[in-house]
Design a protein around this motif. Structure first.
Motif, PDB file in Angstrom:
ATOM      1  N   LEU A  85      38.820 -32.446  50.172  1.00  0.00           N
ATOM      2  CA  LEU A  85      38.795 -31.604  51.279  1.00  0.00           C
ATOM      3  C   LEU A  85      38.625 -29.946  50.959  1.00  0.00           C
ATOM      4  CD1 LEU A  85      38.495 -31.191  54.568  1.00  0.00           C
ATOM      5  CD2 LEU A  85      40.903 -31.498  54.487  1.00  0.00           C
ATOM      6  N   PHE A  86      39.804 -29.815  50.199  1.00  0.00           N
ATOM      7  CA  PHE A  86      39.738 -28.072  49.591  1.00  0.00           C
ATOM      8  C   PHE A  86      38.622 -27.886  48.741  1.00  0.00           C
ATOM      9  CE2 PHE A  86      43.405 -26.420  51.231  1.00  0.00           C
ATOM     10  CZ  PHE A  86      44.609 -27.225  50.866  1.00  0.00           C
ATOM     11  N   PHE A  87      38.077 -28.705  48.130  1.00  0.00           N
ATOM     12  CA  PHE A  87      36.803 -28.529  47.378  1.00  0.00           C
ATOM     13  C   PHE A  87      35.745 -28.468  48.363  1.00  0.00           C
ATOM     14  CE2 PHE A  87      34.118 -28.443  43.861  1.00  0.00           C
ATOM     15  CZ  PHE A  87      32.812 -29.088  44.111  1.00  0.00           C
ATOM     16  N   THR A  88      35.566 -29.140  49.213  1.00  0.00           N
ATOM     17  CA  THR A  88      34.481 -29.025  50.221  1.00  0.00           C
ATOM     18  C   THR A  88      34.424 -27.968  50.905  1.00  0.00           C
ATOM     19  OG1 THR A  88      34.846 -31.377  50.569  1.00  0.00           O
ATOM     20  CG2 THR A  88      33.061 -30.451  51.888  1.00  0.00           C
ATOM     21  N   PHE A  89      35.578 -27.600  51.539  1.00  0.00           N
ATOM     22  CA  PHE A  89      35.806 -26.378  52.386  1.00  0.00           C
ATOM     23  C   PHE A  89      35.637 -25.132  51.489  1.00  0.00           C
ATOM     24  CE2 PHE A  89      36.688 -24.162  55.932  1.00  0.00           C
ATOM     25  CZ  PHE A  89      37.829 -23.121  55.689  1.00  0.00           C
ATOM     26  N   ASN A  90      36.247 -24.927  50.584  1.00  0.00           N
ATOM     27  CA  ASN A  90      36.333 -23.640  49.537  1.00  0.00           C
ATOM     28  C   ASN A  90      34.874 -23.401  48.613  1.00  0.00           C
ATOM     29  OD1 ASN A  90      38.775 -22.498  50.314  1.00  0.00           O
ATOM     30  ND2 ASN A  90      39.924 -23.902  49.275  1.00  0.00           N
ATOM     31  N   ALA A  91      34.644 -24.632  48.101  1.00  0.00           N
ATOM     32  CA  ALA A  91      33.316 -24.501  46.931  1.00  0.00           C
ATOM     33  C   ALA A  91      32.147 -24.515  48.096  1.00  0.00           C
ATOM     34  CB  ALA A  91      33.598 -25.459  46.150  1.00  0.00           C
ATOM     35  N   ILE A  92      32.231 -25.349  49.023  1.00  0.00           N
ATOM     36  CA  ILE A  92      30.863 -25.418  49.627  1.00  0.00           C
ATOM     37  C   ILE A  92      30.765 -24.597  51.066  1.00  0.00           C
ATOM     38  CG2 ILE A  92      29.410 -27.155  50.768  1.00  0.00           C
ATOM     39  CD1 ILE A  92      30.367 -29.085  48.915  1.00  0.00           C
ATOM     40  N   PHE A  93      31.747 -24.875  51.636  1.00  0.00           N
ATOM     41  CA  PHE A  93      31.458 -24.216  53.123  1.00  0.00           C
ATOM     42  C   PHE A  93      31.694 -22.612  53.053  1.00  0.00           C
ATOM     43  CE2 PHE A  93      29.819 -27.148  56.041  1.00  0.00           C
ATOM     44  CZ  PHE A  93      30.107 -28.361  55.529  1.00  0.00           C
ATOM     45  N   LEU A  94      32.887 -22.132  52.398  1.00  0.00           N
ATOM     46  CA  LEU A  94      32.981 -20.832  52.387  1.00  0.00           C
ATOM     47  C   LEU A  94      31.912 -20.232  51.271  1.00  0.00           C
ATOM     48  CD1 LEU A  94      37.036 -20.450  52.025  1.00  0.00           C
ATOM     49  CD2 LEU A  94      35.349 -20.323  54.084  1.00  0.00           C
ATOM     50  N   SER A  95      31.275 -20.879  50.754  1.00  0.00           N
ATOM     51  CA  SER A  95      30.170 -20.222  49.721  1.00  0.00           C
ATOM     52  C   SER A  95      28.960 -19.917  50.679  1.00  0.00           C
ATOM     53  CB  SER A  95      29.915 -20.998  48.540  1.00  0.00           C
ATOM     54  OG  SER A  95      31.194 -21.391  48.044  1.00  0.00           O
ATOM     55  N   LEU A  96      28.848 -20.578  51.814  1.00  0.00           N
ATOM     56  CA  LEU A  96      27.776 -20.090  52.594  1.00  0.00           C
ATOM     57  C   LEU A  96      27.507 -18.710  52.839  1.00  0.00           C
ATOM     58  CD1 LEU A  96      27.603 -23.174  55.205  1.00  0.00           C
ATOM     59  CD2 LEU A  96      26.234 -22.807  53.254  1.00  0.00           C
ATOM     60  N   PRO A  97      26.514 -18.284  53.293  1.00  0.00           N
ATOM     61  CA  PRO A  97      26.273 -16.855  53.688  1.00  0.00           C
ATOM     62  C   PRO A  97      27.231 -16.426  54.733  1.00  0.00           C
ATOM     63  CG  PRO A  97      24.431 -18.011  54.270  1.00  0.00           C
ATOM     64  CD  PRO A  97      25.229 -18.914  53.476  1.00  0.00           C
ATOM     65  N   ARG A  98      27.597 -15.080  54.515  1.00  0.00           N
ATOM     66  CA  ARG A  98      28.656 -14.416  55.582  1.00  0.00           C
ATOM     67  C   ARG A  98      27.666 -14.300  56.890  1.00  0.00           C
ATOM     68  NH1 ARG A  98      32.393 -10.174  53.607  1.00  0.00           N
ATOM     69  NH2 ARG A  98      33.309 -11.275  51.877  1.00  0.00           N
ATOM     70  N   LEU A  99      28.277 -14.161  57.982  1.00  0.00           N
ATOM     71  CA  LEU A  99      27.591 -14.285  59.378  1.00  0.00           C
ATOM     72  C   LEU A  99      26.472 -13.134  59.381  1.00  0.00           C
ATOM     73  CD1 LEU A  99      28.136 -15.213  62.044  1.00  0.00           C
ATOM     74  CD2 LEU A  99      29.377 -13.175  62.698  1.00  0.00           C
ATOM     75  N   GLU A 100      26.380 -11.829  58.679  1.00  0.00           N
ATOM     76  CA  GLU A 100      25.569 -11.124  58.773  1.00  0.00           C
ATOM     77  C   GLU A 100      24.280 -11.536  58.098  1.00  0.00           C
ATOM     78  OE1 GLU A 100      29.242 -10.552  58.317  1.00  0.00           O
ATOM     79  OE2 GLU A 100      28.640  -9.561  56.681  1.00  0.00           O
ATOM     80  N   ASP A 101      24.472 -12.411  57.128  1.00  0.00           N
ATOM     81  CA  ASP A 101      23.211 -12.945  56.329  1.00  0.00           C
ATOM     82  C   ASP A 101      23.012 -14.307  56.609  1.00  0.00           C
ATOM     83  OD1 ASP A 101      25.216 -11.486  53.653  1.00  0.00           O
ATOM     84  OD2 ASP A 101      23.902 -10.430  55.014  1.00  0.00           O
ATOM     85  N   SER A 102      23.140 -14.910  57.986  1.00  0.00           N
ATOM     86  CA  SER A 102      23.181 -16.166  58.408  1.00  0.00           C
ATOM     87  C   SER A 102      21.623 -16.676  57.765  1.00  0.00           C
ATOM     88  CB  SER A 102      23.343 -16.419  59.632  1.00  0.00           C
ATOM     89  OG  SER A 102      24.602 -16.103  60.044  1.00  0.00           O
ATOM     90  N   TRP A 103      21.703 -18.073  57.324  1.00  0.00           N
ATOM     91  CA  TRP A 103      20.342 -18.645  57.323  1.00  0.00           C
ATOM     92  C   TRP A 103      19.750 -19.096  58.468  1.00  0.00           C
ATOM     93  CZ3 TRP A 103      22.429 -22.355  53.272  1.00  0.00           C
ATOM     94  CH2 TRP A 103      22.460 -22.033  51.939  1.00  0.00           C
ATOM     95  N   ASN A 104      18.512 -18.944  58.741  1.00  0.00           N
ATOM     96  CA  ASN A 104      17.831 -19.253  60.044  1.00  0.00           C
ATOM     97  C   ASN A 104      16.499 -19.915  59.949  1.00  0.00           C
ATOM     98  OD1 ASN A 104      17.721 -19.334  62.950  1.00  0.00           O
ATOM     99  ND2 ASN A 104      17.536 -17.131  63.115  1.00  0.00           N
ATOM    100  N   PRO A 105      16.918 -21.151  59.422  1.00  0.00           N
ATOM    101  CA  PRO A 105      15.738 -21.981  59.132  1.00  0.00           C
ATOM    102  C   PRO A 105      14.738 -22.246  60.282  1.00  0.00           C
ATOM    103  CG  PRO A 105      17.317 -23.414  58.693  1.00  0.00           C
ATOM    104  CD  PRO A 105      17.712 -22.046  58.950  1.00  0.00           C
ATOM    105  N   LEU A 106      13.685 -21.929  60.394  1.00  0.00           N
ATOM    106  CA  LEU A 106      12.609 -22.361  61.423  1.00  0.00           C
ATOM    107  C   LEU A 106      12.976 -21.919  62.639  1.00  0.00           C
ATOM    108  CD1 LEU A 106      11.475 -25.826  60.199  1.00  0.00           C
ATOM    109  CD2 LEU A 106      10.101 -23.775  59.783  1.00  0.00           C
ATOM    110  N   GLY A 107      14.180 -21.023  62.840  1.00  0.00           N
ATOM    111  CA  GLY A 107      14.509 -20.623  64.005  1.00  0.00           C
ATOM    112  C   GLY A 107      15.249 -21.637  64.841  1.00  0.00           C
ATOM    113  N   LEU A 108      15.494 -22.928  64.168  1.00  0.00           N
ATOM    114  CA  LEU A 108      15.984 -23.946  64.841  1.00  0.00           C
ATOM    115  C   LEU A 108      17.671 -24.160  64.518  1.00  0.00           C
ATOM    116  CD1 LEU A 108      13.482 -26.659  64.177  1.00  0.00           C
ATOM    117  CD2 LEU A 108      13.898 -25.427  66.096  1.00  0.00           C
ATOM    118  N   MET A 109      17.931 -23.595  63.396  1.00  0.00           N
ATOM    119  CA  MET A 109      19.337 -23.755  63.034  1.00  0.00           C
ATOM    120  C   MET A 109      19.992 -22.414  62.535  1.00  0.00           C
ATOM    121  SD  MET A 109      19.480 -27.207  60.971  1.00  0.00           S
ATOM    122  CE  MET A 109      21.291 -26.980  60.769  1.00  0.00           C
TER     123      MET A 109
END
Lengths: 406, 385
Positions: free
Chosen positions: A154-178
């Motif tokens: 759980l710690f690995f998934t949260f810290n290494a994967i989800f916290l490594s996603l881009p910050r709010l300002e740099d959100s990914w916006n694939p196809l405008g759907l997500m």
């Protein structure tokens, strides 16, 4: 006990539990097995009751001496805090906060259990594949994840994967759907337009019609032996009906696209990163156990079954689907129930990453001054309820599939 | 087989008898469980049999030989575990002061052997106090009405008057809390902090992110999941002072000006044992009174010839009056010279402050409202007489 058969005298001496059957009467009570059994059971009940009473007395006595409340009145007290992702605020009563926790745990269990079943079955079957790479990958997945503590995953998934996603300002916006960032994942949502109610009414009626068609086609197939094609006969009319109703009512379901306005999210459905982290981590972990169960149960099906299926010229898929798997499933279901219960209880680990499920909210409430014994008792009761419900539901399925010996 | 059944029946009877007598014991003496608070037979209790004399937390602590102190291990300056594994901090020093007061007499050795540190999270701390796992909670805990009442704690003299603040990253551009709409704010669960945050942000839309430990908040803050970190300003100062250099060091963070609550921090004990509560209280007050008299860790031994009777009384020295000589004993249950041991071990209040959180430390906090009353602050001790 021996049954009475006509014309044969019963030899009472064999029914006596102790010797000295000359009188044909019961031995003294302190040697009579029946009496001893009852006395020991009564003693056991007494001992357990005494221990339970002592513990209870100790607890309530200490609580009264320290001036702590022993009632459940605290449930209507104000919660004092906000809970992310819900309407519960500082003025809401405590029981509403706990209900949000139960709802979140339920959301985890509802989505997680089907996912882990699918993944577990796929990986379990893959491990027996004749394709060397597939089999080895499945083996590595199972062996790695099965042997790690779920909290670490759980710690690995949260810290290494989800916290490594881009910050709010740099959100990914694939196809405008997500919208994807390290705080939440947002997908397209649906909104109710005029005609929403009637649409679902029509779809509901057509579903009932579809069920009737399914039953009719299945019965027809069994009676005549011809393929029933029940899926296409029942699904197509329902789909056609839904499409026609959709267009006729003027598109009663709208799409709401997730859009970031500064820091706020407008539209769409939002799921917190912590929720997905718990889901992903626990699904991967529990699926590795389910995969082993599935593999073991497939290997437990007698080899003769597979050979007979081969000799009938069934394809490998048909062999698995119609011969091996139904027999394997009977063996697999009871241990799989345990894994579902483990998944449910492991969701309490989410307290480590701050997801608002029922354990975290209970401990937060305790930390803010509400009495601990009552709250922990309620927490245990809710997990018990979840577990018993899951067991009940899956056992209904199990009873229908149980391997019956004649 | 028969013998087995008879012996098992006899064993069951023996168990019941043992349970009955143990039940009587645990309700009359608290001393069977070393960390349990003593029974005082107060109102509403139904003790089985007469409570023996000499009961209570003090007796349990003296018999055990050390005092169990609930502390923090994650706030630099207040309660922290250094790289060498030693507990250091403002609150830790008061634990050591208590141990010195109780055990200073008979142990010339290290008073660290007389304290058992129990590190607790914010959510565990009151349960630990209620269950008797710790004797005293000195863990940057705010005194509130609920904690005095429903949670069964008795708070002693406030050692640090603090307030709640918000810390943001320096390049976020926030200058006031009202700028922070639609933000995610990290906070520790089970604290007055999250209650105050909910009240302060009532009109602003925000998402609270609640964690159990500061280390987790730090991870989330570094990753940018939180826009703000709220806690007591002293805690924020501590965290900021230890911010890693590769993340920008302390300059990368800004603590906003606004203080949006009162946070009086002080030690707490469990309700029901006034003698123990007063012992802890007067140990703290002794350090404050010592600062007022100018008694420091270095000069505590030099007052044997002092003419000032107030100082002689405080230090448990003989006072010669027309009626004779006597040593003052207020009847608290502490040795008459406990102040000498306390000041010798940790110094007076001012020294404790300067050593842990003062202007020369990385935290760099001025005395402010934590100055003595003679200098305009709130730190005040009743007379020791």
């Amino acid at each position: 006990m021996m049954g009475r058969s006509k014309g044969r005298p019963i030899t009472h001496s064999l029914e006596m539990s102790t010797s000295q059957a000359t009188r044909g009467s019961r031995p003294p009570f302190w040697r009579d097995l029946r009496v001893i059994r009852i006395v020991i059971q009564a003693l056991a009940i007494v001992v357990v009751s005494v221990i339970a009473y002592v513990l209870w007395f100790n607890l309530t006595n200490n609580m009264k001496r320290a001036g702590l409340s022993t009632s459940f009145d605290f449930l209507t007290q104000p919660l004092g805090v906000d809970i992310a992702g819900s309407d519960v605020g500082p003025g809401s009563p405590v029981w509403k906060g706990l209900l949000v926790g139960i709802k979140n745990t339920f959301a985890l269990v509802l989505v997680g259990v089907p996912l882990l079943t699918i993944l577990g079955v796929v990986v379990g079957v893959s491990r027996l594949s004749t394709n060397w790479l597939v089999a080895k990958l499945a083996a590595i997945y199972v062996e790695v994840l099965r042997n790690l503590p779920p909290l670490l995953i759980l710690f690995f998934t949260f810290n290494a994967i989800f916290l490594s996603l881009p910050r709010l300002e740099d959100s990914w916006n694939p196809l405008g759907l997500m919208v994807i960032n390290n705080r939440f994942v947002a997908i397209v949502g649906f909104t109710a337009q005029p005609g929403f109610g009637p649409f679902w009414l029509i779809v509901g009626v057509s579903l009932l019609f579809g069920v009737w068609v399914w039953i009719w086609r299945t019965a027809r197939g069994e009676r005549t032996g011809q393929p029933s094609h029940r899926l296409r006969w029942s699904a197509l009319p329902v789909l056609a009906c839904a499409v026609v109703a959709f267009l006729a009512l003027g598109q009663p379901i709208g799409l709401s696209f997730p859009v970031l306005d500064g820091r706020a999210l407008l539209g769409g459905y939002q799921g917190f990163a912590a929720y997905f982290a718990v889901l992903v981590a626990l699904v991967l972990y529990t699926a590795s156990h389910v995969a082993e169960i599935v593999r073991g149960s497939i290997q437990a099906v007698p080899k003769g079954q597979t050979e007979a299926a081969e000799s009938l010229a069934l394809t490998p898929y048909q062999r698995l689907r119609f011969v091996v798997f139904p027999q394997a499933m009977r063996i697999a279901i009871p241990p799989t129930i345990s894994q579902y219960l483990n998944f449910t209880k492991n969701t309490s680990l989410a307290i480590a990453i701050g997801f608002a499920e029922v354990t975290r909210i209970t401990f937060q409430t305790i930390g803010n001054g509400q009495p601990a014994p009552q709250l922990v008792a309620m927490l245990m009761a809710s997990y018990l309820l979840f577990s018993l419900t899951i067991s009940l539901v899956v056992n209904i399925i199990n009873r229908r599939l149980r391997y019956v010996t004649t | 087989m028969k013998r087995l059944k008879v012996t098992s029946a006899v064993a069951a009877f023996a168990l019941i008898l043992a349970a009955c007598t143990t039940a009587a014991d645990t309700t009359t003496t608290g001393a069977t469980d070393p960390a349990a608070p003593g029974t005082t037979g107060g109102p509403g209790t139904t003790a089985v049999g007469p409570p023996p004399a000499g009961d209570g937390v003090l007796a349990a602590v003296m018999e055990r030989g050390h005092v169990n102190c609930g502390v923090n291990d994650a706030v630099p300056g207040f309660g922290f575990v250094g790289a060498d594994g030693a507990h250091v901090g403002f609150d830790i020093d008061f634990c050591l002061a208590l141990a010195a007061a109780l055990f200073g007499d008979d142990n010339e050795g290290d008073i660290l052997n007389r304290v058992g540190f129990v590190t607790l999270t914010a959510q565990q701390r009151f349960t630990a106090l209620q269950s008797g796992e710790i004797d005293v909670l000195i863990r940057n805990t705010t005194r509130t009405a609920t904690r005095d009442g429903g949670e069964g704690a008795t708070f002693l003299t406030t050692t640090f008057y603090d307030g709640q603040g918000m810390m943001v990253s320096a390049d976020s551009g926030f200058t006031s809390i009202d700028d922070m709409t639609d933000t995610t704010i990290c906070v520790l669960g089970g604290t007055t902090t999250e209650l105050n945050l909910a009240t302060r942000m009532a009109d602003l839309n925000y998402t609270p992110q609640t964690f159990e430990e500061n280390a987790q908040i730090q991870e989330a803050f570094l990753a940018g999941t939180c826009d703000g970190w709220t806690s007591d300003k002293s805690q924020l100062a501590g965290v900021r002072s230890a911010w890693p250099e590769d993340q920008g060091g302390p300059e990368a963070l800004v603590i906003l000006e606004e203080t949006f609550s009162k946070e009086p921090l002080g030690p707490a004990v469990l309700d029901g044992d006034s003698q123990w509560a007063q012992i802890v209280d007067w140990v703290v007050l002794a350090t404050i009174q010592a600062e007022e008299f100018g008694i420091t860790q270095d000069n505590v031994g030099t007052f044997t010839d002092s003419e000032n009777n107030d100082i002689r009384r405080l230090l448990g020295l003989e006072i010669t009056t027309d009626e004779g000589t006597a040593v003052f004993d207020p009847g608290l249950g502490l040795p008459t010279d406990f102040v000498v041991h306390v000041i010798g071990a940790v110094g007076n209040y001012g020294e404790i402050y300067e050593r842990n959180v003062g202007p020369d430390t990385p935290l760099g906090l001025e005395r402010g409202v934590n100055a003595l009353w003679t200098e305009g602050g709130l730190i005040y001790a009743p007379p020791y007489r």
